[in-house]
Design an enzyme around this catalytic site. Structure first.
Site, PDB file in Angstrom:
ATOM      1  N   GLU A 211       0.828  -1.216   0.000  1.00  0.00           N
ATOM      2  CA  GLU A 211       0.000   0.000   0.000  1.00  0.00           C
ATOM      3  C   GLU A 211       0.856   1.258   0.000  1.00  0.00           C
ATOM      4  O   GLU A 211       0.487   2.273   0.594  1.00  0.00           O
ATOM      5  CB  GLU A 211      -0.953   0.037   1.206  1.00  0.00           C
ATOM      6  CG  GLU A 211      -2.010  -1.035   1.212  1.00  0.00           C
ATOM      7  CD  GLU A 211      -2.837  -1.061  -0.052  1.00  0.00           C
ATOM      8  OE1 GLU A 211      -2.882  -0.043  -0.753  1.00  0.00           O
ATOM      9  OE2 GLU A 211      -3.408  -2.125  -0.342  1.00  0.00           O
TER      10      GLU A 211
HETATM   11  C1  LIG Z   1       3.049  -9.548   0.521  1.00  0.00           C
HETATM   12  C2  LIG Z   1       2.715  -8.507  -0.489  1.00  0.00           C
HETATM   13  C3  LIG Z   1       1.395  -8.239  -0.774  1.00  0.00           C
HETATM   14  C4  LIG Z   1       1.060  -7.293  -1.746  1.00  0.00           C
HETATM   15  N1  LIG Z   1      -0.256  -7.097  -2.097  1.00  0.00           N
HETATM   16  C5  LIG Z   1      -0.545  -6.364  -3.205  1.00  0.00           C
HETATM   17  C6  LIG Z   1      -1.855  -6.330  -3.756  1.00  0.00           C
HETATM   18  O1  LIG Z   1      -2.793  -6.923  -3.219  1.00  0.00           O
HETATM   19  N2  LIG Z   1      -2.054  -5.632  -4.909  1.00  0.00           N
HETATM   20  C7  LIG Z   1      -1.062  -4.977  -5.545  1.00  0.00           C
HETATM   21  O2  LIG Z   1      -1.318  -4.377  -6.588  1.00  0.00           O
HETATM   22  N3  LIG Z   1       0.201  -4.952  -5.038  1.00  0.00           N
HETATM   23  C8  LIG Z   1       0.482  -5.642  -3.900  1.00  0.00           C
HETATM   24  N4  LIG Z   1       1.760  -5.661  -3.400  1.00  0.00           N
HETATM   25  C9  LIG Z   1       2.779  -4.870  -4.049  1.00  0.00           C
HETATM   26  C10 LIG Z   1       3.274  -3.714  -3.187  1.00  0.00           C
HETATM   27  O3  LIG Z   1       2.281  -2.729  -3.098  1.00  0.00           O
HETATM   28  C11 LIG Z   1       4.586  -3.221  -3.768  1.00  0.00           C
HETATM   29  O4  LIG Z   1       5.564  -4.203  -3.458  1.00  0.00           O
HETATM   30  C12 LIG Z   1       4.998  -1.871  -3.232  1.00  0.00           C
HETATM   31  O5  LIG Z   1       4.143  -0.870  -3.699  1.00  0.00           O
HETATM   32  C13 LIG Z   1       6.427  -1.487  -3.618  1.00  0.00           C
HETATM   33  O6  LIG Z   1       6.675  -1.695  -4.976  1.00  0.00           O
HETATM   34  P1  LIG Z   1       7.989  -2.526  -5.411  1.00  0.00           P
HETATM   35  O7  LIG Z   1       7.950  -3.809  -4.652  1.00  0.00           O
HETATM   36  O8  LIG Z   1       8.037  -2.602  -6.868  1.00  0.00           O
HETATM   37  O9  LIG Z   1       9.185  -1.698  -4.836  1.00  0.00           O
HETATM   38  P2  LIG Z   1       9.923  -0.466  -5.607  1.00  0.00           P
HETATM   39  O10 LIG Z   1       8.895   0.463  -6.142  1.00  0.00           O
HETATM   40  O11 LIG Z   1      10.912  -1.040  -6.541  1.00  0.00           O
HETATM   41  O12 LIG Z   1      10.643   0.212  -4.372  1.00  0.00           O
HETATM   42  C14 LIG Z   1      11.943  -0.210  -3.898  1.00  0.00           C
HETATM   43  C15 LIG Z   1      12.462   0.864  -2.930  1.00  0.00           C
HETATM   44  O13 LIG Z   1      12.575   2.122  -3.615  1.00  0.00           O
HETATM   45  C16 LIG Z   1      11.852   3.126  -2.948  1.00  0.00           C
HETATM   46  N5  LIG Z   1      11.183   4.033  -3.908  1.00  0.00           N
HETATM   47  C17 LIG Z   1      10.600   3.702  -5.084  1.00  0.00           C
HETATM   48  N6  LIG Z   1      10.049   4.789  -5.646  1.00  0.00           N
HETATM   49  C18 LIG Z   1      10.289   5.821  -4.818  1.00  0.00           C
HETATM   50  C19 LIG Z   1       9.967   7.204  -4.835  1.00  0.00           C
HETATM   51  N7  LIG Z   1       9.261   7.744  -5.836  1.00  0.00           N
HETATM   52  N8  LIG Z   1      10.362   7.970  -3.808  1.00  0.00           N
HETATM   53  C20 LIG Z   1      11.066   7.440  -2.779  1.00  0.00           C
HETATM   54  N9  LIG Z   1      11.403   6.151  -2.703  1.00  0.00           N
HETATM   55  C21 LIG Z   1      11.011   5.343  -3.702  1.00  0.00           C
HETATM   56  C22 LIG Z   1      10.830   2.386  -2.112  1.00  0.00           C
HETATM   57  O14 LIG Z   1      10.408   3.159  -0.981  1.00  0.00           O
HETATM   58  C23 LIG Z   1      11.549   1.120  -1.741  1.00  0.00           C
HETATM   59  O15 LIG Z   1      12.321   1.343  -0.592  1.00  0.00           O
HETATM   60  C24 LIG Z   1       2.093  -6.573  -2.398  1.00  0.00           C
HETATM   61  C25 LIG Z   1       3.430  -6.822  -2.066  1.00  0.00           C
HETATM   62  C26 LIG Z   1       3.746  -7.789  -1.157  1.00  0.00           C
HETATM   63  C27 LIG Z   1       5.210  -8.074  -0.874  1.00  0.00           C
END
Ligand SMILES: Cc1cc2nc3c(=O)[nH]c(=O)nc-3n(C[C@H](O)[C@H](O)[C@H](O)COP(=O)(O)OP(=O)(O)OC[C@H]3O[C@@H](n4cnc5c(N)ncnc54)[C@H](O)[C@@H]3O)c2cc1C
Length: 592
Positions: free
Chosen positions: A436
């Site tokens: 989220e």
């Molecule tokens: C168990 C689990 C359940 C989930 N459930 C759902 C679901 O039901 N539906 C769904 O759609 N998604 C779901 N997700 C996905 C989740 O919302 C994402 O993992 C999350 O939004 C982060 O995206 P990412 O993993 O690609 O990380 P990235 O976006 O690659 O982020 C990696 C790091 O970079 C930082 N970062 C990235 N962009 C920025 C920025 N603009 N400013 C500052 N820092 C930044 C982040 O804070 C983080 O520390 C789930 C994930 C997990 C692990």
């Protein structure tokens, strides 16, 4: 039966005395709702949670969800508990009566959600996602979609999901590539989504996916994303689940915690296209999804509180049983008597009570905004909710990492081995700062959308309200020190706001560098405000000889502990924020 017990005294004190539930229900015209009814609901939810849902927490951790040729198989016992949850009407508690809901205020729903989440975070996630889907459909769905899907989602007979993330599009949703092509009265979707919580299971008759995808002529970036409803089973003429739609879970993730919550890779359109229906306007899907995300963000904040509370209760119990000291007379005493163990327990107690206060006050503000008749006041209340959301999500979940870690620390070596169960809370809590919107995204949302965009006006009103509490505390002989500490922290918040407004425009790294510290600072100060309000109320009741004396005195001492031992962290945030971004950004890539 489990060892969890919902802290009803604290919750009811908060709802009835601090928030003033009865007066509020009366002024909002909710004649049938009052604190007595709320108390009865909380009692029944506690019973159901501790007897039915909590006992499945450990089994869910040990036997997580799996996938086979028939789809996702949830942990044994979950389907039966879910069936009871639906039959007892728990899913429908907070939704409008026109869709079969019970129309309870959000704050009561939040209190009940705390119970489910404390009992079993994995189990509670299924309903959380369903609630988000309901909110999005109520606000953005066509009448046809509403009447076909809302009643069954509200009852919980069907569950909902949120399909945003793709492997190349996590925080940056502008990068999503799932496609939706018009095909008569519907669309055909193709693409892959990852990490979809409760993306498939056998507990409900149908799973209703809300999916972000692009239309063929959509502009690039976030302005070209639309929202679609894609059911697992297409509805037949009678509106019942019929033919299987072309959407499938192909695998579930192996992960650190929440093992019983299936985290699914979903494939849309492997056999020609998944049938979907547009929700809201074309290319405005991200905005509609934000409705769902804001609701879910507040709920994830609540998860941080819920898991921390469970960890605190278990650590407290252990600290009274674990003998690890010998008195001069040779008798042994428990670790509960050591000041450093008290530091950990008081930190957990005071922070969880502050978290609960903030989460419930924020939910009550959502209720107040919904029932407000006067447009200008309603806009102000909505702006306050928007301000609270990243603090509730970001601060509470970040603090839950520390709280659940302290839970392990209280156990010593027994905390690190799995058999005591305390480690599960730590592992389960770890996801809350990630999904989220990560903590970084919450900080960015707070600084950019909730602060700089209105030149600090919304925060200014909040700081002024908190200052009112600080002044009241300062006027009380017994609580003057709490007032002085809160006033000092509020001065620092004003200094930081002015500093940010002055510097953010000249250097684009300033806001990003400050954002998480800014969010944490406002969290620490909000916690002191909430506990200060509680202390004022407790003092009044004690002076009037009303209420439970032991509980009220503990409230005063807990607020004092927080003010002396937790609130000073706001000052550390101030120093870090005003140090700016120079040292953060100065090293080149090779120097790391
Ligand atoms: C168990 C689990 C359940 C989930 N459930 C759902 C679901 O039901 N539906 C769904 O759609 N998604 C779901 N997700 C996905 C989740 O919302 C994402 O993992 C999350 O939004 C982060 O995206 P990412 O993993 O690609 O990380 P990235 O976006 O690659 O982020 C990696 C790091 O970079 C930082 N970062 C990235 N962009 C920025 C920025 N603009 N400013 C500052 N820092 C930044 C982040 O804070 C983080 O520390 C789930 C994930 C997990 C692990």
């Amino acid at each position: 039966m489990s060892d969890y017990s919902y802290p009803r005294k604290d919750a009811e004190f908060l709802i009835n005395e601090v928030i003033g539930f009865d007066e509020w229900c009366e002024s909002a015209g909710l004649e049938e709702v009052n604190s007595e009814l709320a108390s009865a609901i909380l009692e029944e939810a506690s019973r159901f949670g501790t007897e039915v849902i909590a006992p499945l927490n450990v089994v869910g951790d040990q036997q997580g969800a799996t996938v086979d040729e028939n789809g996702v198989q949830e942990t044994p016992g979950f389907a039966d508990a879910y069936q009871q949850y639906v039959e007892n009407g728990w899913g429908a508690l907070g939704f409008p009566e026109e869709y079969g809901g019970q129309g309870m205020p959000k704050v009561i729903n939040t209190a009940v959600d705390e119970i489910w989440q404390s009992c079993n975070l994995s189990f509670s996630l299924c309903a959380l996602l369903t609630h988000g889907a309901i909110e999005a459909l109520m606000l953005h769905g066509s009448d046809e979609l509403k009447s076909a899907y809302l009643p069954k989602l509200v009852s919980g007979e069907w569950s909902g999901t949120m399909n945003l993330t793709e492997s190349q599009a996590g925080s940056d949703l502008a990068a999503i590539t799932t496609r939706a092509v018009p095909n008569g009265d519907h669309y055909l979707l193709t693409g892959q989504k990852i990490y979809i919580t409760w993306g498939d299971h056998q507990m409900a008759e149908n799973v209703i996916h809300l999916v972000l995808a692009r239309l063929p002529d959509a502009p690039a970036g976030s302005r070209g994303i639309s929202l679609f409803l894609v059911p697992k089973f297409l509805l037949d003429e009678q509106g019942n689940p019929g033919k299987r739609n072309d959407v499938h879970c192909v695998s579930v993730e192996h992960k650190l915690g929440i093992h019983a919550s299936p985290t699914c890779v979903m494939v849309f359109g492997d056999n020609g296209g998944a049938v979907g229906y547009l929700v809201g306007e074309p290319n405005r899907g991200l905005m509609a999804m934000f409705t769902m995300m804001n609701d879910a963000r507040q709920s994830v904040g609540l998860q941080g509180l819920s898991v921390s509370t469970r960890s605190y209760q278990q650590a407290l119990q252990y600290s009274k049983e674990r003998l690890q000291g010998t008195r001069s007379d040779g008798s042994r005493f428990p670790i509960f008597e050591y000041p450093d163990v008290r530091r950990m327990l008081m930190t957990m107690k005071s922070v969880t009570e502050a978290m609960r206060g903030l989460a419930y006050i924020s939910s009550a503000e959502i209720d107040l905004a919904r029932h407000e008749q006067e447009p200008a006041t309603q806009a102000q209340r909505n702006a306050r909710v928007d301000l609270y959301t990243p603090i509730v999500k970001g601060w509470i979940t970040e603090m839950s990492q520390e709280m659940t870690s302290l839970g392990i620390q209280v156990y010593g070596g027994m905390g690190y081995v799995e058999e005591t169960g305390i480690a599960q809370f730590y592992r389960d809590a770890r996801i809350t700062t990630i999904y989220e919107g990560t903590t970084g995204i919450q900080g960015q949302d707070l600084v950019g959308r909730k602060f700089l965009s209105n030149k600090g006006e919304v925060l200014g009103h909040y700081l002024a309200e908190m200052q009112g509490t600080a002044d009241e505390l300062s006027g009380s002989e017994q609580l003057a020190e709490l007032g002085a500490a809160l006033s000092k922290a509020l001065d620092s918040c004003r200094t930081v706001s002015e500093w940010l407004l002055a510097h953010a425009a000249e250097d684009r790294n300033v806001a990003g560098a400050a954002s998480v510290n800014f969010m944490m600072m406002l969290g620490f100060v909000s916690g002191a405000w909430v506990l200060g309000r509680s202390a004022l109320k407790a003092g009044q009741l004690l002076a009037a000889g009303q209420g439970d004396r032991e509980f009220l005195q503990a409230k005063l001492i807990t607020a004092r502990f927080y003010s002396e031992h937790v609130l000073p962290r706001a000052e550390a945030c101030r120093s870090a924020i005003t140090a700016g971004s120079a040292s953060m950004m100065a090293l080149n890539e090779e120097q790391f």
